[in-house]
Scaffold this motif. Structure first.
Motif, PDB file in Angstrom:
ATOM      1  N   ALA A  16       0.838  -1.194   0.000  1.00 41.63           N
ATOM      2  CA  ALA A  16       0.000   0.000   0.000  1.00 41.63           C
ATOM      3  C   ALA A  16       0.874   1.245   0.000  1.00 41.63           C
ATOM      4  O   ALA A  16       2.003   1.226   0.476  1.00 41.63           O
ATOM      5  CB  ALA A  16      -0.904   0.005   1.229  1.00 41.63           C
ATOM      6  N   GLN A  17       0.328   2.307  -0.518  1.00 36.87           N
ATOM      7  CA  GLN A  17       1.068   3.565  -0.554  1.00 36.87           C
ATOM      8  C   GLN A  17       1.399   4.047   0.861  1.00 36.87           C
ATOM      9  O   GLN A  17       2.434   4.653   1.095  1.00 36.87           O
ATOM     10  CB  GLN A  17       0.259   4.626  -1.292  1.00 36.87           C
ATOM     11  CG  GLN A  17       1.033   5.901  -1.543  1.00 36.87           C
ATOM     12  CD  GLN A  17       0.271   6.869  -2.431  1.00 36.87           C
ATOM     13  OE1 GLN A  17      -0.914   6.692  -2.692  1.00 36.87           O
ATOM     14  NE2 GLN A  17       0.933   7.896  -2.900  1.00 36.87           N
ATOM     15  N   LEU A  18       0.536   3.753   1.799  1.00 43.01           N
ATOM     16  CA  LEU A  18       0.767   4.151   3.187  1.00 43.01           C
ATOM     17  C   LEU A  18       1.196   2.953   4.038  1.00 43.01           C
ATOM     18  O   LEU A  18       0.894   2.873   5.227  1.00 43.01           O
ATOM     19  CB  LEU A  18      -0.500   4.788   3.767  1.00 43.01           C
ATOM     20  CG  LEU A  18      -0.956   6.064   3.049  1.00 43.01           C
ATOM     21  CD1 LEU A  18      -2.269   6.563   3.615  1.00 43.01           C
ATOM     22  CD2 LEU A  18       0.108   7.145   3.130  1.00 43.01           C
ATOM     23  N   ARG A  24       4.578  -0.027  10.916  1.00 46.67           N
ATOM     24  CA  ARG A  24       4.995   0.550  12.204  1.00 46.67           C
ATOM     25  C   ARG A  24       4.058   0.098  13.320  1.00 46.67           C
ATOM     26  O   ARG A  24       4.499  -0.286  14.407  1.00 46.67           O
ATOM     27  CB  ARG A  24       5.031   2.070  12.124  1.00 46.67           C
ATOM     28  CG  ARG A  24       6.215   2.594  11.385  1.00 46.67           C
ATOM     29  CD  ARG A  24       6.232   4.111  11.385  1.00 46.67           C
ATOM     30  NE  ARG A  24       7.404   4.606  10.709  1.00 46.67           N
ATOM     31  CZ  ARG A  24       7.386   5.543   9.779  1.00 46.67           C
ATOM     32  NH1 ARG A  24       6.251   6.111   9.417  1.00 46.67           N
ATOM     33  NH2 ARG A  24       8.501   5.926   9.205  1.00 46.67           N
ATOM     34  N   ALA A  25       2.770   0.149  13.075  1.00 48.16           N
ATOM     35  CA  ALA A  25       1.789  -0.257  14.080  1.00 48.16           C
ATOM     36  C   ALA A  25       1.903  -1.745  14.388  1.00 48.16           C
ATOM     37  O   ALA A  25       1.844  -2.145  15.554  1.00 48.16           O
ATOM     38  CB  ALA A  25       0.376   0.082  13.598  1.00 48.16           C
ATOM     39  N   ALA A  30       3.558  -6.057  18.080  1.00 43.19           N
ATOM     40  CA  ALA A  30       4.176  -7.370  18.247  1.00 43.19           C
ATOM     41  C   ALA A  30       5.369  -7.349  19.202  1.00 43.19           C
ATOM     42  O   ALA A  30       5.541  -8.261  20.013  1.00 43.19           O
ATOM     43  CB  ALA A  30       4.624  -7.911  16.891  1.00 43.19           C
ATOM     44  N   LEU A  31       6.207  -6.308  19.122  1.00 41.44           N
ATOM     45  CA  LEU A  31       7.411  -6.254  19.943  1.00 41.44           C
ATOM     46  C   LEU A  31       7.201  -5.519  21.265  1.00 41.44           C
ATOM     47  O   LEU A  31       7.998  -5.663  22.179  1.00 41.44           O
ATOM     48  CB  LEU A  31       8.553  -5.570  19.169  1.00 41.44           C
ATOM     49  CG  LEU A  31       9.038  -6.263  17.908  1.00 41.44           C
ATOM     50  CD1 LEU A  31      10.170  -5.466  17.268  1.00 41.44           C
ATOM     51  CD2 LEU A  31       9.480  -7.692  18.188  1.00 41.44           C
ATOM     52  N   GLY A  32       6.169  -4.703  21.333  1.00 45.13           N
ATOM     53  CA  GLY A  32       5.924  -3.932  22.541  1.00 45.13           C
ATOM     54  C   GLY A  32       6.642  -2.590  22.556  1.00 45.13           C
ATOM     55  O   GLY A  32       6.564  -1.845  23.515  1.00 45.13           O
ATOM     56  N   PHE A  33       7.369  -2.298  21.483  1.00 46.17           N
ATOM     57  CA  PHE A  33       8.050  -1.010  21.335  1.00 46.17           C
ATOM     58  C   PHE A  33       8.315  -0.789  19.859  1.00 46.17           C
ATOM     59  O   PHE A  33       8.246  -1.715  19.053  1.00 46.17           O
ATOM     60  CB  PHE A  33       9.365  -0.979  22.124  1.00 46.17           C
ATOM     61  CG  PHE A  33      10.421  -1.909  21.581  1.00 46.17           C
ATOM     62  CD1 PHE A  33      11.399  -1.444  20.720  1.00 46.17           C
ATOM     63  CD2 PHE A  33      10.431  -3.245  21.932  1.00 46.17           C
ATOM     64  CE1 PHE A  33      12.368  -2.297  20.205  1.00 46.17           C
ATOM     65  CE2 PHE A  33      11.391  -4.110  21.438  1.00 46.17           C
ATOM     66  CZ  PHE A  33      12.367  -3.637  20.571  1.00 46.17           C
TER      67      PHE A  33
END
Length: 45
Positions: A16-18, A24-25, A30-33
Motif C-alpha cells: 500500500a502507498q501508506l 509501524r503499528a 508485536a514487539l511492545g516497542f
C-alpha cells in the motif's frame, strides 16, 4: 525487525502507498516497542 538476544523477529509485507503506517503499528504491537530504525520519517519517491 529482530532481536538476537531475545530470539524474536517479525517480518511485515505491505503493498500500500501508506504501508509504513501499517508496518509501524504491527511491529510496535508485536514487539511492545517501536525500534529506532522505524522512527525515521518515511520517504516517498
Amino acid at each position: 525487525m529482530g532481536s538476537r538476544s531475545e530470539k524474536r523477529a517479525i517480518l511485515v509485507f505491505t503493498n500500500a502507498q501508506l504501508g509504513a503506517n501499517v508496518y509501524r503499528a504491527v511491529v510496535e504491537e508485536a514487539l511492545g516497542f517501536l525500534p529506532d530504525a522505524l522512527r525515521q520519517p518515511y520517504i516517498q519517491y
